[in-house]
Each structure stands twice: as C-alpha cells, then as structure tokens.
Design a protein around this motif. Structure first.
Motif, short mmCIF file in Angstrom:
data_model
loop_
_atom_site.label_atom_id
_atom_site.label_comp_id
_atom_site.label_asym_id
_atom_site.label_seq_id
_atom_site.Cartn_x
_atom_site.Cartn_y
_atom_site.Cartn_z
N LYS A 194 11.47 -2.88 5.64
CA LYS A 194 10.90 -1.81 4.84
C LYS A 194 9.52 -2.21 4.35
O LYS A 194 9.30 -3.34 3.94
N MET A 195 8.57 -1.28 4.39
CA MET A 195 7.21 -1.58 3.94
C MET A 195 7.09 -1.44 2.42
O MET A 195 7.67 -0.55 1.82
N SER A 196 6.32 -2.35 1.83
CA SER A 196 6.02 -2.23 0.40
C SER A 196 4.75 -3.01 0.12
O SER A 196 4.42 -3.98 0.81
N LYS A 197 4.06 -2.57 -0.95
CA LYS A 197 2.82 -3.28 -1.33
C LYS A 197 3.13 -4.70 -1.77
O LYS A 197 2.37 -5.63 -1.49
N SER A 198 4.26 -4.88 -2.45
CA SER A 198 4.60 -6.21 -2.96
C SER A 198 4.86 -7.20 -1.83
O SER A 198 4.56 -8.38 -1.94
N LYS A 199 5.40 -6.71 -0.70
CA LYS A 199 5.64 -7.59 0.45
C LYS A 199 4.36 -7.84 1.24
O LYS A 199 4.32 -8.74 2.08
N GLY A 200 3.35 -7.00 1.03
CA GLY A 200 2.10 -7.15 1.76
C GLY A 200 2.17 -6.66 3.19
O GLY A 200 1.31 -6.99 4.01
N ASN A 201 3.20 -5.85 3.51
CA ASN A 201 3.33 -5.37 4.89
C ASN A 201 3.06 -3.88 5.03
O ASN A 201 3.37 -3.28 6.07
N ALA A 202 2.52 -3.25 3.97
CA ALA A 202 2.21 -1.81 4.03
C ALA A 202 0.91 -1.60 4.80
O ALA A 202 -0.04 -2.37 4.66
N ILE A 203 0.88 -0.56 5.62
CA ILE A 203 -0.33 -0.22 6.38
C ILE A 203 -0.91 1.06 5.79
O ILE A 203 -0.20 2.07 5.66
N ASP A 204 -2.18 1.02 5.44
CA ASP A 204 -2.88 2.20 4.92
C ASP A 204 -3.26 3.09 6.10
O ASP A 204 -4.02 2.66 6.97
N PRO A 205 -2.75 4.32 6.16
CA PRO A 205 -3.07 5.17 7.33
C PRO A 205 -4.51 5.66 7.39
O PRO A 205 -5.02 5.93 8.47
N LEU A 206 -5.18 5.77 6.21
CA LEU A 206 -6.52 6.36 6.20
C LEU A 206 -7.53 5.60 7.06
O LEU A 206 -8.18 6.20 7.93
N PRO A 207 -7.71 4.27 6.85
CA PRO A 207 -8.66 3.56 7.71
C PRO A 207 -8.25 3.56 9.18
O PRO A 207 -9.12 3.56 10.06
N VAL A 208 -6.95 3.58 9.46
CA VAL A 208 -6.49 3.64 10.86
C VAL A 208 -6.93 4.96 11.49
O VAL A 208 -7.45 4.99 12.62
#
Length: 771
Positions: A531-545
């Motif tokens: 599961k993605m989360s900011k605290s895990k550091g594995n979230a991907i921001d869709p905007l720059p992509v």
C-alpha cells in the motif's frame, strides 16, 4: 509524397491546446433529454499531497466510461464533485497548524479547514483536467457547500418524519483519537501482537479455581459474569456458584451459554463491558448491568480503581504485573490477535455506551439484498462484497459524530423539556451557532432552545450524491430525466460504505435504486505490491508524471496494466514504457499522412485479410467496452497495431500504395484499406487516449472531433486467424534467412511463396523484393 504530419514524434505539450479546443467547442456539454446516461461520479477527497496515483488511474478509467458511452450514442451526464466533509481534513488542519480541534474556537477551526481544502482541491482539479476528464467542471460541486449540506439535512428531516431516525444510548464503536462514534463499516481488522493471559478465578467457598484466558485483563473491573458452554462437563458442578474476580474481588455468577467455546483456552470466558461485540450481545441478552471502564478520552475511568487515568494498553501492562505479583497468573502466551481498528486513525477501537442518533437499516436488509441482485456489477465478483456485508448487519446505523467539519444535525432542544425540535427542510442549518428557527417548542410551547453540536457521519452526505446531481427536490423535470442514474463507478474498499449507504438512503427516500450498474476498481499499490503512503516514502505524485509523459501515456498505462477489478501496481518506469506504443501509432499515422484519403476501393486478398483481422479487433474491443473493461481494447489494439498492421500489412502494401509495379486500382485499394484501418484504430482508442486520437483524426480525417463520432460496430462475418499466423511465419522466415545470408531487408532474394499464400504472392514479392 510529403506527409501531412510534419512532426516526427507525438508531443504531449499539444494536450494543452487540445484541452482548450474541447473547452471552446463545448463538445462535452450536457443538455438533458428523455434518455440520459448519468454517471454517479465519486467525489474525490482532497486529504493531502500527493493525490494518490491509483486514484488518478481510477478517474482516468471513469472518463473512459463516459467517452465509451458518448461514442455509443448516449447523452452523457458526467458531474464532477469534491468530497470535503469528515475527519481527514480535521486531522490535516490540526497537524498543519499544531492545534487541537476541541481547544480551538469552532468557527475559526472550520475556516482553517476550508482554506486547507481549497488549496488541496485546486491541485486535484488541475490533475483531473490535465488527464482529459470530460466532466462538468464548470458546475462542479462541493459536499461542504450550503446547497449540498442543505440536501443532507433535508433528507434527514424527511426520514425523521417517517420515523426512520431515533435517539438511543447503546454501546458504540468509539475511536478515541478522533473522539467520535464510528459505524461498523468504518472498522477494519488487523492482526496485532498481544498477550493472552491465563488468570486464576477462585470459586467461592471452595479451594477450586477456574482458569480464564483473556487478551483484555484491564477490563476485570467491568466483569459481570463468567460463562461456560452448557456441554462442558468440567464446570457442571459449579454452575450458579459465585466466582471471585482477581484484583477487584468482585463476586460474579458462573453461567452457561452456547457462545463459550470449550476448545478456546480453558473454555471459561469472562463477560465484560465491553471487550467485543459478543460482550455487547451477552450484556443485552443476560440483562447485565454495564460498567463504563473506558471514558471518551480513551482512558480508564474511576471504575478501574488504581488504574484510572491510564490508557488501556498501559493499564493492561500494569494489571498483568499485579496479577503476577499476587499469584493470579497461570501462564502468558504471546499471540497475534485479530483486532478491530478504526479505518481512519488506525487505532484499536473501544466499545463505549453513548447516546447517538440512529438510522434504521436492519429492517431494510432483505430489500437491499433484492436491489443488489438487480444491479449489474463490473466485474461480477465484487457483488459478493455487498452481499457479505448485508449478511453481517445486526444493528442500526449510528449517524451522529462528535466532530466539527461535517454537516450539522438540524435539531434544537427545548431548554424546558429537552424535546428535540426539527425545522422545515430547504435551508442549511447550523444549530451550534444559529438561532432556532422554531418559535415555540412543539411539546411544551417554551421559547428557549439549545442547538445540537454534533455532525453527521460523512457517509450521510456521500450517500445522497446521485440525488444531488439529479437535483432531487429542486428541479423535478431534471430529476425525472436523469434519475435513477446509470452507473456508479468506485473503488472496492468502499462498497460496504458508500455503495451500501447510497442504496439504503436512496431507496428510503425515493423508492428506487439509485443506479442499475456498479463499476468497481481495485487498489493501486506500489511496485512491490504494498500500500502506498507518504510515511513509507513509496507514494508517487501523478502530476509531475502527467506533465512529463503526457496524459495519454498515463491513461494508456492505466488501461493496459490494470485488469479491471483487481489490485494493480504503480511503477513510473512502466508508465513511461507505454509511451512507445503512442510513438508507434504516431509513426504509422505519419506514414499514412503521405497518402490521400480514399473513400472506396476494390480490396485484393491482402486487403481483405487485414480488414477481416480489423473486424475481429472491433469485436474484441466491443466485448471489453460493453463491460467497461478497458484492459481488453487496450491490449487488443496495441497487439493488432504493432504486430499485425504495422509489422506485416503496411510492409506488404507499401510498394502498392506508392504505385510501384501496381495498377492505379490496386494502389487505391491499398490506400483505402490503410486509411480505413487507421481511422478504425483511432476510434477504438479514442476513449482511452483522447488527445492523440483527436489530433490525428482532425489532421487526417475530419475538422470535427473524434469524440462526437459513433464507435465502429463489427460486421457479422466470422474469420479465423490461421492466415495471420501463416503470413507472420512466412515473413519471419524470409527476414531470418536474409539476416543469416548477410543481406539487408531491401536486397533482392530468391525464396518460394507457399501455395497457401498464393493469393498474397504479388504483395509478398514486392515486400521482400523476391525474385
């Protein structure tokens, strides 16, 4: 011949201009007719940055539903909303400003929440627009607007008058971190490590002991009876005897009850208020007097004696020490226990008696089961989530919450007799700050009132989304045309909340189910399946992509990587790799732009072969589009375009299209077939990759947008892929043979064309320069 398309590659920067063109042309504008295709679009929640890339993929596919319906001739109503009520923004605001909600003036706190939401909402809307979402952005709604909250309150007032709402003091699931009651649907279960303590309970006036195993020894102060299974002969002589509770020395009766499991621990169970829902049921059934052991602050109450003021986990540690010191422990095991946890705060819940408002739901379960069976689920397997949930409902829905940022419960209480007074529907009421609109108490006639301070469960707002977008109780003509809506697209994790509560509420309020179809998507996970989360550091921001690779690349990844209804993994490298297909499509289109569009031609066997394969492609895509499973057309079109059309057909007819060694009729047949195939591919791809297909369509085929075109329908003819395999195999053999002999692909070469491919001989000879 000069190609009409000059640029050598698709430039995602063109998407901005295309968005502007769509806006100016108003091609997605909705005007209601007698028959409409209405999407009950999930309003996303702006809970923080970045917006989840899985959610962006989800909304891309919801847009594919809208575009598929339009190209099928439907009049599509695609409303856009933003969900702004509830706990997440309160927690975000507390953290951002380092404040506590209950220590901040309510109006000031609400304003800070609104500012935070405005900021987060703007980015979310930007992403949705950049993705090419073809919804009603000009009229987008907010669930915290006065108009929306007024509707929620009006539906509450309506159901109050129908006798569907009542006030009761009952044991409730309590999230002490957020300080509010939560419904069963807001609970998840986690396997958490804990200790199973085997405690010694003395049987009064004997030397005998009963061993009781429990994970909640801190609730000894709330123990009101001990139960054993009626068939458990070990305890038969002691039924009805008094049992002395360790530490507290309270005396409780030993009883029999079928819920006690002989094989769990010692088979004896202490019943406390409240360790779990089984305790709640037993207290009710056995008419036991409850002890409130844990308070609203999440700490042990005075009933816990010397453990008062400690959090349950602290009290557990301390009481285990005391039990051991006093010789009350036989043994302790470290176990993993399935623990009910608040879905929002991720903290284990407590069960605390509280006075709350309830909406009747138990009586509606059988009706909702029937309605659920009438709804077509995509994919069908997710209907079972709803059915399983309906089987588990055994209490009514607690709808009141002790929070600030939500729709207020529109009730004023008489200061003289405490009677709840309900205003007329149609306005937005804030009882915590507004003067009561009722002059005299309906019961005693008094004139002074106190406003209710609680808000609704946020699902009370979300569950009327199909009513709000269809202008329920506001515009009866519009409502008749668009309600019931057509389809509810949503994620699978909120089937038992948003989908269920919407079914319940809309049936209670209108007598009709809110939609006939439900489209359910899985979770977006990281590349490792976590599961993605900011605290895990594995979230991907869709905007720059999206800004870097373009919306169509992102959308094609979404369609081609996600098998509908299943969880999917998000990986930026995989997203980028899908750009190769768009490059291939661009190169094919650029090549074909060298030839004029010919509206008819007399196809030869090679042309008939590819047109037959094209028809198979249309059939395959139709199957996928009919079930809103965009994985099917995405994979099928990519496979056909890359490995059949470009790799074989275009190479076979290239010389013929240029008129080299062929008649004008043969040339025209090739050009006609090339354009018929490409134009069909563009239409089939249009719902998935709307930007590149619209640009190529306007450049090559029409001044009007591809998105107002009708989708291609398959012809009835049946065809097999045997020829395709033979052609592919023959071409591969020739290429390999040339490579083995050190020849270039353009060099002349002697190689026999097999008899089965005789009808294609002339095109194959020109393709390979065979002599």
């Amino acid at each position: 011949m000069e190609p009409k398309i000059k640029e050598k590659a698709w430039n995602p920067e063109l998407e901005k201009k295309i968005l502007k063109d769509w806006d100016e042309e108003k091609i997605y504008e909705f005007t209601p007719t007698e028959n409409n295709f209405t999407i009950d679009t999930p309003p996303p929640y702006p809970s923080g940055r970045p917006w989840h890339i899985g959610a962006a993929a989800h909304y891309s596919q919801i847009d594919m539903i809208a575009r598929t319906a339009r190209m099928s001739g439907e009049n599509v109503y695609f409303p856009i909303g933003i969900d702004r009520n509830g706990l997440p923004v309160e927690l975000y605001t507390e953290k951002k400003h380092n404040i506590r909600m209950r220590e901040t003036e309510r109006g000031e706190f609400l304003n800070l929440c609104r500012v935070a939401l405005d900021d987060l909402e703007a980015e979310m809307l930007l992403i949705m627009k950049n993705l090419g979402i073809s919804g009603e952005f000009a009229n987008y709604y907010r669930t915290d607007s006065e108009e929306y909250r007024s509707l929620t309150q009006s539906t509450f007032i309506d159901l109050w008058k129908k006798g569907q709402i009542y006030l009761a003091n009952r044991p409730n699931n309590y999230d002490w971190v957020s300080g509010t009651t939560i419904a069963d649907a807001e609970i998840i279960y986690q396997d958490l490590p804990t200790k199973l303590v085997y405690m010694k309970f003395k049987i009064k006036d004997t030397e005998k002991e009963i061993i009781i195993a429990s994970t909640r020894p801190e609730l000894l102060c709330a123990c009101k009876t001990i139960i054993v299974n009626p068939d458990d002969q070990r305890y038969a002589p002691f039924i009805g005897k008094k049992i002395i509770v360790p530490i507290t020395n309270a005396e409780v009766e030993l009883r029999t009850h079928h819920s006690a499991q002989q094989e769990f621990g010692s088979g004896a169970v202490m019943v406390c208020s409240y360790g779990d829902q089984n305790d709640v049921a037993l207290f009710r059934e056995l008419e036991l007097e409850e002890v409130v052991a844990i308070g609203l602050d999440g700490k042990m109450t005075e009933a816990a004696g010397e453990y008062a003021g400690l959090k349950p986990k602290q009290a557990r540690t301390k009481i285990i020490e005391d039990l051991e010191t006093n010789g009350f422990v036989e043994k302790i095991e470290d176990i993993v226990h399935r623990t009910p946890v608040s879905e929002r705060s991720k903290i284990p819940i407590e069960i605390i008696p509280m006075e709350e408002y309830y909406l009747k739901q138990k009586d509606s379960v059988e009706k909702i089961k029937k309605l659920g069976q009438e709804i077509t689920f995509y994919p069908s397997m997710h209907k079972q989530i709803l059915m399983n949930w309906l089987e588990s409902i055994n209490i009514d829905w607690p709808i009141s919450r002790r929070r600030y940022y939500g729709t207020e419960i529109p009730i004023w209480y008489c200061k003289s007799c405490s009677e709840p007074n309900i205003p007329e529907p149609g306005k937005y009421y804030k009882p915590w700050s507004d003067k009561c609109p009722i002059s005299n108490c309906t019961k005693c006639g008094a004139t002074e009132f106190v406003g209710e301070e609680r808000t609704f469960d946020t699902w009370m707002d979300s569950s009327v989304s199909p009513l709000f977008v269809s202008k329920f109780n506001k515009d009866s003509e519009f409502f008749k045309k668009v309600y019931p809506t057509t389809i509810r697209p949503q994620a699978k994790d909120i089937v038992r909340t948003w989908l269920y509560y919407t079914l319940l509420r809309c049936d209670q309020l209108t007598g009709n189910k809110p939609w006939s179809q439900a489209w359910i998507m899985g979770y977006g996970l990281d590349e490792k399946g976590l599961k993605m989360s900011k605290s895990k550091g594995n979230a991907i921001d869709p905007l720059p992509v999206i800004e870097k690779l373009g919306a169509d690349t992102f959308r094609f990844w979404s369609a081609s990587e996600i098998n509908h209804g299943y969880d999917f993994r998000c990986n930026e490298q995989k997203i980028e790799s899908t750009k190769k297909f768009l490059s291939k499509l661009w190169n094919v289109s650029r090549f074909l732009s060298s030839f004029p569009v010919i509206n008819s031609g007399k196809p030869n066997p090679t042309d008939k072969w590819i047109l037959s394969e094209l028809n198979n492609l249309v059939k395959e895509c139709k199957k996928g589009y009919d079930e809103y499973n965009f994985f099917v057309p995405a994979i099928a079109v990519r496979e056909f375009t890359w490995n059949v059309f470009a790799a074989h057909y275009i190479e076979m007819v290239k010389a013929r299209a240029y008129g080299i060694g062929f008649s004008d009729d043969e040339r025209d047949a090739a050009i006609f077939t090339l354009h018929k195939t490409l134009s069909t591919i563009l239409k089939l791809l249009a719902p998935i990759t709307p930007f590149i297909t619209d640009h190529l369509w306007k450049t090559l085929y029409s001044q009007s947008s591809i998105h107002i075109e009708q989708q291609v329908e398959p012809e009835d003819e049946q065809s097999e892929n045997k020829l395709t395999e033979e052609i592919s195999e023959f071409n591969s053999k020739v290429w390999n043979e040339k490579k083995t002999k050190g020849l270039s692909l353009k060099d002349s070469f002697s190689y026999p064309v097999p008899k089965s491919l005789e009808p294609f001989k002339k095109d194959l000879e020109s393709m390979h320069n065979l002599i």
